[in-house]
Design a protein around this motif. Structure first.
Motif, PDB file in Angstrom:
ATOM      1  N   ALA A  82       2.267 -18.934 -24.697  1.00 48.83           N
ATOM      2  CA  ALA A  82       3.626 -19.218 -24.239  1.00 48.83           C
ATOM      3  C   ALA A  82       3.616 -19.632 -22.773  1.00 48.83           C
ATOM      4  O   ALA A  82       4.316 -20.571 -22.365  1.00 48.83           O
ATOM      5  N   GLN A  85       2.425 -23.210 -22.178  1.00 47.02           N
ATOM      6  CA  GLN A  85       3.499 -24.136 -22.554  1.00 47.02           C
ATOM      7  C   GLN A  85       4.503 -24.277 -21.421  1.00 47.02           C
ATOM      8  O   GLN A  85       4.912 -25.384 -21.056  1.00 47.02           O
ATOM      9  N   LEU A  86       4.852 -23.127 -20.879  1.00 49.14           N
ATOM     10  CA  LEU A  86       5.847 -23.090 -19.815  1.00 49.14           C
ATOM     11  C   LEU A  86       5.342 -23.834 -18.571  1.00 49.14           C
ATOM     12  O   LEU A  86       6.040 -24.667 -17.993  1.00 49.14           O
ATOM     13  N   MET A  89       5.443 -27.592 -19.034  1.00 49.94           N
ATOM     14  CA  MET A  89       6.773 -28.186 -18.860  1.00 49.94           C
ATOM     15  C   MET A  89       7.168 -28.212 -17.390  1.00 49.94           C
ATOM     16  O   MET A  89       7.729 -29.184 -16.892  1.00 49.94           O
ATOM     17  N   PHE A  90       6.853 -27.099 -16.721  1.00 51.14           N
ATOM     18  CA  PHE A  90       7.190 -26.965 -15.316  1.00 51.14           C
ATOM     19  C   PHE A  90       6.526 -28.064 -14.481  1.00 51.14           C
ATOM     20  O   PHE A  90       7.160 -28.752 -13.693  1.00 51.14           O
ATOM     21  N   LYS A  92       5.262 -30.894 -15.498  1.00 43.76           N
ATOM     22  CA  LYS A  92       5.664 -32.238 -15.906  1.00 43.76           C
ATOM     23  C   LYS A  92       6.932 -32.653 -15.164  1.00 43.76           C
ATOM     24  O   LYS A  92       7.085 -33.806 -14.765  1.00 43.76           O
ATOM     25  N   LYS A  93       7.812 -31.663 -14.994  1.00 41.63           N
ATOM     26  CA  LYS A  93       9.077 -31.988 -14.351  1.00 41.63           C
ATOM     27  C   LYS A  93       8.950 -32.024 -12.827  1.00 41.63           C
ATOM     28  O   LYS A  93       9.414 -32.938 -12.172  1.00 41.63           O
ATOM     29  N   LYS A 100      -0.457 -35.030 -14.159  1.00 47.30           N
ATOM     30  CA  LYS A 100      -1.292 -36.175 -14.567  1.00 47.30           C
ATOM     31  C   LYS A 100      -2.765 -35.811 -14.506  1.00 47.30           C
ATOM     32  O   LYS A 100      -3.544 -36.201 -15.357  1.00 47.30           O
ATOM     33  N   ARG A 158     -27.827 -40.176 -19.666  1.00 46.78           N
ATOM     34  CA  ARG A 158     -27.518 -41.498 -20.215  1.00 46.78           C
ATOM     35  C   ARG A 158     -28.579 -42.531 -19.867  1.00 46.78           C
ATOM     36  O   ARG A 158     -28.746 -43.518 -20.558  1.00 46.78           O
ATOM     37  N   VAL A 159     -29.251 -42.306 -18.752  1.00 49.64           N
ATOM     38  CA  VAL A 159     -30.267 -43.286 -18.367  1.00 49.64           C
ATOM     39  C   VAL A 159     -31.684 -42.746 -18.557  1.00 49.64           C
ATOM     40  O   VAL A 159     -32.633 -43.348 -18.093  1.00 49.64           O
ATOM     41  N   SER A 160     -31.829 -41.614 -19.222  1.00 49.38           N
ATOM     42  CA  SER A 160     -33.187 -41.106 -19.404  1.00 49.38           C
ATOM     43  C   SER A 160     -33.578 -41.233 -20.864  1.00 49.38           C
ATOM     44  O   SER A 160     -32.731 -41.283 -21.743  1.00 49.38           O
ATOM     45  N   TYR A 161     -34.881 -41.276 -21.064  1.00 50.44           N
ATOM     46  CA  TYR A 161     -35.366 -41.353 -22.435  1.00 50.44           C
ATOM     47  C   TYR A 161     -35.414 -39.956 -23.027  1.00 50.44           C
ATOM     48  O   TYR A 161     -36.083 -39.065 -22.523  1.00 50.44           O
TER      49      TYR A 161
ATOM     50  N   PHE B  26      13.519 -28.218 -17.795  1.00 50.82           N
ATOM     51  CA  PHE B  26      12.442 -29.102 -17.328  1.00 50.82           C
ATOM     52  C   PHE B  26      12.293 -30.341 -18.193  1.00 50.82           C
ATOM     53  O   PHE B  26      11.229 -30.923 -18.284  1.00 50.82           O
ATOM     54  N   VAL B  28      11.968 -33.890 -19.429  1.00 54.78           N
ATOM     55  CA  VAL B  28      11.638 -35.180 -18.821  1.00 54.78           C
ATOM     56  C   VAL B  28      11.807 -36.250 -19.877  1.00 54.78           C
ATOM     57  O   VAL B  28      11.211 -36.165 -20.953  1.00 54.78           O
TER      58      VAL B  28
END
Lengths: 199, 671
Positions: A82, A85-86, A89-90, A92-93, A100, A158-161, B26, B28
């Motif tokens: 919970a 979630q809160l 939202m907090f 985001k606003k 982001k 990624r660049v090693s064998y 809140f 959006v």
């Protein structure tokens, strides 16, 4: 002094990932790229601190009051879910920038065992409120540290064998084990740390 | 038990109420279209669009920062789906494809050292730019193959990446990871618009060709027996393959690397053969992709080689060109001046038909300035007018008085003024006259202008005052108070209203732009340069500077390089073809709202490039002497294969060291 010892303990000696083996799912899942690892690390620090903050109160003022300690796990999971979630939202606003950066990681770690683990640990260790908060913060930092180190190593894969049989998860687990062994070296300073707190 | 149930229910209720309140407090508002657009996108998160993943791209589309065709990988279908969500229309675009630009793998190319290390090009390039001698060669360590999000790339046996055309979505990830810019995302449209750059693998012949035809590529197609594909490659740069096959002076052959051992490949004869094959079989080598004609309507004035070439490429880029030709037939100098024996007219007709077939409209027998004017063109819904009419040399065709019926209102050639004056013709030059040009003729023309009623004469002189002294021209002789001179100045823009010239902008010595009102413009060169005239607002028009010369030369505004008319002086059909294609690039850049400027890294002089001084090859590779042939004779199919086989298939410094010539093995075994 006490808090410095607590920090060293939580970050290095009792690293939540590498010494207590909690939260291995995101450790393997989001460690392929450095930037996602950093995002995840920060999100864990954030959520872990907040979750411990709220669960400490829930435990001491709800569960203990009504003698319901045996419901700890289910209540904690529920409260953390919970809460996240809160927070989501907090943010985001009101703090869209932070949202982001952490956005997609927040729901991912809602029911993560590292978060729950720390919330439970501080109760078991009988920490006070401030101590609990610091412990959660440092544990999160330890998580972020381990994740970033791991991502740094995995980016170089990624660049090693790598032999075909070892690619992806196999080599990641081997590497995780080796890092954990390296962190095991910190166990040596555990006793001297204890001595420090005694004085 | 009761307490447990109650307290848990209480906690649940409390949390539920808090969340419910929070979701209101809140709240959006998010554009629901973001999600819809994201659903419509490919979801590969390849980043080919330049945004961080598909959701970021979707957001950019909804906020109007990106166009519906943002998803490069998704192609036209997805662009349409996105456009449907946004309620917008999207134009069909030519599909693009990755194309590796290196043809000689590490085992064939000359190496500086052998590389043993981290198997990734980005690591290898840190060590002296990679192991290859060639500074732009493919290192063959599969970085692009691993990066491809669509599994469209694989590594060939020759250590060069191979593109699976069916899977490539042109997302551009490979081009981005390649540390040497070897693999690029390209299309015929991009190739039409671009010049060869220093980081591109080009053969000497290809760089020398004024039309910039990819000569090694079409010779490869000839060797494979795919003659029509060879013609298609030629037509990406030159819509006159058969005409050039008959007329081209072939500077490419002078630069052919085979000159270092024996004689050059008969490149032009090969072109003539495949173009002749196209004609004899009647199978027109049409472009593989032709966009729908939905672009701007462009009136091309002048149906010579340059106007035809420009129209051809305008149409291939989706514009709607229409040629206006003063005489009864298209072809210009080629039709009216060149000897029939050198260029049979049915050959010319074949190539011109090929241009018209893809959708170029024509109106012949209409002369600009007489039968129609700028304002009538803009009134007839044309968005822009492209002048490709030539100048003095078109007098050879027109044989008429041109002053007063000039294409650009109020504009004439200095030569016409002087000849007219010598013949005692009277012209009315009342008002302000601007003369662009230098030399003694300018002085003379200024005098003529003043005698013909000009109130004020302004000379825009491209050279410095010192140079005037050097040429012993005393411009002060005519300084009668009404003559202004601007030294080291160049014209930047012409402006007009309806069918009247009203103003000229010049860039003066100090770099500032000065507007001069005028009624007549006299151009001191043998030709009018190519010009692009666009409609501004109602009844007003202006020219757009369409040539920006390469950095080495000074920018001379709308009249191009210093010696005015020099670069527009078409000495060979192939140079007019080149110019026609460059004009299209300028038009396209202008329409896309970009500045008309040379691309960065364009080859200015081949001397700056890596090259080889000698050919080291197996003797087989140097078998067969060059077929003795000129532009009047033809190769037989067998000779064609042999000549194509003589090609060393050069890259920047690589070339074929052993060749499989047809018939070579049999001959060898028989001896």
């Amino acid at each position: 002094m006490e808090y410095i010892v607590l920090a060293i303990n939580a970050i290095l000696v009792k690293n939540i990932l590498l010494a207590q083996y909690l939260g291995n799912c995101p450790f393997l899942g989001v460690s392929k790229k450095m930037d996602t690892a950093v995002g995840m690390g920060m999100a864990v620090v954030f959520v872990m601190t907040f979750a411990t903050f709220i669960t400490w109160f829930v435990h001491h003022y709800v569960l203990v009051t009504f003698g319901l300690e045996y419901l700890q796990t289910i209540v904690f999971i529920f409260v953390i879910a919970a809460l996240v979630q809160l927070i989501e939202m907090f943010l985001k606003k009101l703090v869209p920038g932070l949202y982001k950066a952490l956005g997609i990681f927040l729901p991912l770690i809602t029911t993560n065992c590292a978060i729950l683990g720390v919330a439970v640990l501080v109760i078991r260790k009988d920490f006070g409120f401030v101590e609990s908060l610091f412990y959660a913060l440092f544990s999160g930092a330890g998580f972020a540290l381990a994740l970033i180190i791991f991502a740094g190593i995995r980016e170089r894969f990624r660049v090693s064998y790598i032999p075909k049989a070892f690619r992806d998860t196999a080599i990641a687990l081997v590497t995780a084990g080796l890092i954990a062994m390296a962190f095991f070296g910190f166990q040596g300073i555990d006793s001297s740390l204890k001595a420090l707190t005694m004085n | 038990m009761l307490i447990a149930t109650l307290s848990l229910t209480g906690l649940g209720l409390l949390a539920a109420i808090m969340l419910a309140i929070a979701s209101k407090v809140f709240y959006v508002w998010e554009d629901p279209r973001i999600e819809q657009v994201e659903d419509a996108l490919l979801g590969a998160n390849c980043g080919g669009c330049g945004y961080a993943g598909c959701s970021a791209a979707a957001e950019a589309v909804v906020f109007g920062k990106a166009k519906p065709d943002v998803c490069i990988a998704g192609g036209f279908d997805i662009a349409q789906a996105v456009a449907a969500v946004m309620g917008m229309a999207v134009a069909e675009k030519e599909p693009e494809i990755s194309q590796p630009g290196c043809r000689y793998g590490v085992q064939e190319a000359d190496l500086k050292y052998s590389y043993i290390g981290v198997p990734d090009c980005r690591a290898a390039v840190l060590l002296y730019g990679g192991s290859k001698e060639c500074v732009i060669g493919c290192l063959g360590l599969s970085t692009c193959v691993r990066a491809c999000p669509f599994d469209a790339l694989s590594m060939g046996e020759d250590n060069l990446p191979v593109v699976n055309k069916d899977r490539c979505t042109s997302c551009g990830v490979c081009a981005e990871v390649c540390p040497k810019d070897i693999i690029t995302v390209t299309s015929a449209a991009k190739r039409i618009l671009s010049d060869y750059k220093v980081n591109e693998c080009t053969a000497p012949c290809q760089r020398t060709c004024p039309a910039e035809i990819d000569i090694p590529a079409y010779i490869r197609h000839i060797s494979d027996g795919d003659y029509l594909e060879a013609v298609r490659v030629i037509k990406e740069k030159n819509p006159f393959p058969l005409v050039c096959g008959h007329l081209c002076p072939a500077p490419c052959e002078t630069e052919c690397r085979r000159n270092l051992v024996d004689e050059p490949v008969t490149i032009n004869a090969l072109k003539k053969f495949v173009a002749g094959y196209e004609r004899e079989t009647g199978q027109r080598a049409l472009p593989n992709y032709l966009p729908p004609a939905a672009g701007k309507k462009i009136a091309v004035v002048g149906g010579g080689v340059e106007g035809l070439t420009a129209s051809y490429y305008l149409r291939r880029l989706g514009y709607q060109p229409k040629i206006f030709e003063a005489t009864g037939k298209l072809g210009g100098i080629l039709r009216y001046v060149i000897d029939e024996e050198r260029l049979p007219r049915d050959v010319l007709d074949w190539d011109i038909d090929g241009i018209l077939e893809i959708g170029v409209a024509v109106e012949t027998g209409k002369q600009m300035g007489k039968d129609f004017t700028l304002s009538s063109l803009f009134g007839a819904e044309f968005d822009m007018v492209l002048l490709t009419s030539g100048g003095w040399d078109s007098r050879q065709i027109m044989r008429g008085k041109v002053w007063g019926e000039s294409m650009i209102p109020g504009t004439g050639l200095l030569l016409d003024i002087l000849i007219g004056a010598a013949h005692g013709e009277k012209v009315d030059l009342a008002g302000n006259v601007v003369i662009v040009g230098g030399g003694k003729a300018t002085v003379k023309a200024a005098e003529v202008c003043l005698n013909s009623g000009a109130e004020e004469v302004t000379i825009v002189y491209p050279y410095s005052k010192e140079k005037t002294d050097y040429y012993d021209i005393d411009l002060n002789v005519i300084k009668r108070g009404s003559v202004n001179i601007y030294y080291s100045s160049v014209p930047m823009e012409l402006r007009g209203e309806a069918d009247r010239l009203t103003g000229i902008s010049i860039r003066t010595e100090s770099g500032e732009v000065k507007d001069i009102p005028l009624d007549h413009l006299i151009v001191g060169s043998g030709r009018l340069p190519e010009m692009l005239i666009v409609k501004e607002e109602e009844n007003k028009w202006k020219t757009v500077e369409i040539f920006k010369v390469l950095p080495r030369e000074p920018d001379m505004g709308i009249f191009d390089v210093g010696e005015m008319g020099r670069s527009t002086d078409q000495t060979a059909v192939v140079t007019a073809v080149r110019r026609g294609r460059k004009v299209v690039r300028a038009v396209h850049l202008h329409v896309s709202g970009e500045e008309v400027a040379p691309e960065p890294g364009v080859i200015i002089t081949a001397a700056a490039l890596q090259d080889v001084r000698e050919i080291v090859a197996e003797t087989d590779a140097l078998a067969y002497p060059r077929k003795n042939i000129d532009n009047l004779s033809n190769l037989t199919p067998e000779e064609t294969l042999i000549e194509a086989g003589r090609c060393l298939d050069c890259g920047l410094i690589c070339y074929k060291k052993h060749l499989d010539l047809p018939g070579l093995k049999q001959e060898k075994s028989s001896t």
